[in-house]
Design an enzyme around this catalytic site. Sequence first.
Site, short mmCIF file in Angstrom:
data_model
loop_
_atom_site.label_atom_id
_atom_site.label_comp_id
_atom_site.label_asym_id
_atom_site.label_seq_id
_atom_site.Cartn_x
_atom_site.Cartn_y
_atom_site.Cartn_z
N GLN A 120 20.46 -0.43 4.83
CA GLN A 120 19.82 0.76 5.39
C GLN A 120 20.54 1.20 6.66
O GLN A 120 20.52 0.49 7.66
CB GLN A 120 18.34 0.48 5.68
CG GLN A 120 17.52 0.13 4.46
CD GLN A 120 16.06 -0.14 4.79
OE1 GLN A 120 15.58 0.23 5.87
NE2 GLN A 120 15.34 -0.77 3.88
N GLU A 141 11.68 -11.08 7.53
CA GLU A 141 10.94 -11.68 6.42
C GLU A 141 10.32 -12.99 6.88
O GLU A 141 10.84 -13.67 7.77
CB GLU A 141 11.87 -11.92 5.24
CG GLU A 141 12.44 -10.66 4.61
CD GLU A 141 11.39 -9.80 3.93
OE1 GLU A 141 10.38 -10.37 3.47
OE2 GLU A 141 11.57 -8.58 3.87
N TYR A 196 6.35 -5.95 14.04
CA TYR A 196 6.24 -4.88 13.05
C TYR A 196 5.53 -3.65 13.62
O TYR A 196 5.60 -2.57 13.06
CB TYR A 196 5.49 -5.36 11.82
CG TYR A 196 6.34 -6.11 10.83
CD1 TYR A 196 6.94 -5.45 9.76
CD2 TYR A 196 6.56 -7.48 10.96
CE1 TYR A 196 7.72 -6.12 8.84
CE2 TYR A 196 7.34 -8.17 10.04
CZ TYR A 196 7.92 -7.49 8.98
OH TYR A 196 8.69 -8.16 8.07
N SER A 207 2.56 -4.02 -4.45
CA SER A 207 3.57 -4.03 -5.51
C SER A 207 4.08 -5.44 -5.77
O SER A 207 4.36 -5.82 -6.90
CB SER A 207 4.73 -3.10 -5.13
OG SER A 207 4.29 -1.76 -5.05
N ASN A 208 4.20 -6.22 -4.70
CA ASN A 208 4.69 -7.59 -4.81
C ASN A 208 3.53 -8.50 -5.20
O ASN A 208 2.83 -9.05 -4.34
CB ASN A 208 5.32 -8.03 -3.49
CG ASN A 208 5.80 -9.47 -3.53
OD1 ASN A 208 6.00 -10.05 -4.60
ND2 ASN A 208 5.99 -10.06 -2.36
N ARG A 230 -3.57 -14.08 -1.18
CA ARG A 230 -4.19 -12.76 -1.20
C ARG A 230 -4.58 -12.34 -2.63
O ARG A 230 -5.58 -11.65 -2.82
CB ARG A 230 -3.26 -11.72 -0.58
CG ARG A 230 -1.98 -11.44 -1.36
CD ARG A 230 -1.13 -10.41 -0.66
NE ARG A 230 0.04 -10.02 -1.44
CZ ARG A 230 0.93 -9.13 -1.04
NH1 ARG A 230 0.78 -8.54 0.15
NH2 ARG A 230 1.97 -8.81 -1.79
N TYR A 248 3.30 -13.71 11.75
CA TYR A 248 3.72 -12.82 10.65
C TYR A 248 2.60 -11.83 10.37
O TYR A 248 1.74 -12.03 9.51
CB TYR A 248 4.06 -13.63 9.41
CG TYR A 248 4.68 -12.80 8.30
CD1 TYR A 248 5.87 -12.10 8.51
CD2 TYR A 248 4.06 -12.69 7.06
CE1 TYR A 248 6.43 -11.33 7.50
CE2 TYR A 248 4.63 -11.93 6.04
CZ TYR A 248 5.81 -11.25 6.27
OH TYR A 248 6.36 -10.48 5.27
#
Length: 393
Positions: free
Chosen positions: A108, A170, A201, A228-229, A236, A286
């Site tokens: 990116q 990550e 973040y 999506s993941n 979760r 995180y």
Amino acid sequence: MESQNSSRSCKNLFIAVVLMTCFSAMFYMYYEPSVNWLKCPAVPKHDVCGDVCGNICINALKRPNQIQIVNNTCMVNFTSLRHQLTQTEAASSQGDTVLLIWMWPFGQQFDLGICSSMFDIHGCHLTVDKSQFNRAQGLLFHHRDINGDLSNMPKLPRPPFQKWVWMNMESPSNSPQRSNLNNLFNLTANYRQDSDIMVPYGRISENTGGKKHDEIPRKNKLVCWIVSNWNWNHKRSRYYAELKEHISIETYGNHFNKRISNQDYSDVVSSCKFYLSFENSIHKDYITEKLYNPLSLGTVPVVLGPPRKNYEELIPGSAFIHVDDFNSPKELAEHLKLLDQNDDLYRQYFTWREHFVSSAGVFGLEHACRACDHIRRNKNYRVVNDLNSWYWG
């Protein structure tokens, strides 16, 4: 006389042949001509002429009479390259700190010239021109883009003053651990609070602009989740499976075959009373955009991640609901239904907005700018001896 002229001509010819031979030998010794040398391969724009022939392109620019030795494949990037080179040389002469981004994070690209306007960081110059290796005070490496055998890392000896910055956003669960990274980096740029350069973040910051938040957006959905993941091994996923048995949840994302665009994201999230800000893995600090985006859009996040105490180190405790505050998903569902029926109780989760604002981080660019600023202000020796124990331990 004629014999002397002939002898002199032969002598001159002999000298010329010797000089040509020496020149040719030196040429082949130092330039190592090959097919790649004659023609630059197609490479991403940010890499200018690529690792293979980038230095040749740069040298050609520095030697005006030699530009024709480079194939036209590189010529299209000459203007960009000359501009990059000129900027870096100017930065060095002005005393600016130069940070070389060795690899674009996840490929990116971003604007390299806006550290001052975005973060009020001055005296820093970002570049992706690898020919500036020996001039750069710092290099930025993105963990997920480093080859396991380190084959895409610098081959030249590192200048003693140069800092290598390890960047990773990550979680440890989603980052490959490598033993060959110990003692390689000087600094860390990460979401962790104990990293050298902390880049979370998102942030909850004081509302210094005097601008008041708009009224809480109108709601027509109770609980929403975009994912999506999907992995059944994630905490979760299991929590959601039980929660949905007790309360209605509007679901979106690739897993539910209801993909939404970036343009629609804000409309969807702001229309929900509660959003499931469930992290894909549980680790210290995180806490991702899954929390900060709903906060900025006027939605109450229901979090699943590190303990509440960790969240409260970064955001007001009254701004979110933690699944750990309840004995079961059923008990959480009953609490959400109570808030849905009592507007006064629900609005208490927005009192923090009277004094603070929520903002998302800027991936890649913010890491580069803040790393450069840190290097500019800190000249002390530093090395990360055991990256693996610190991050994965």
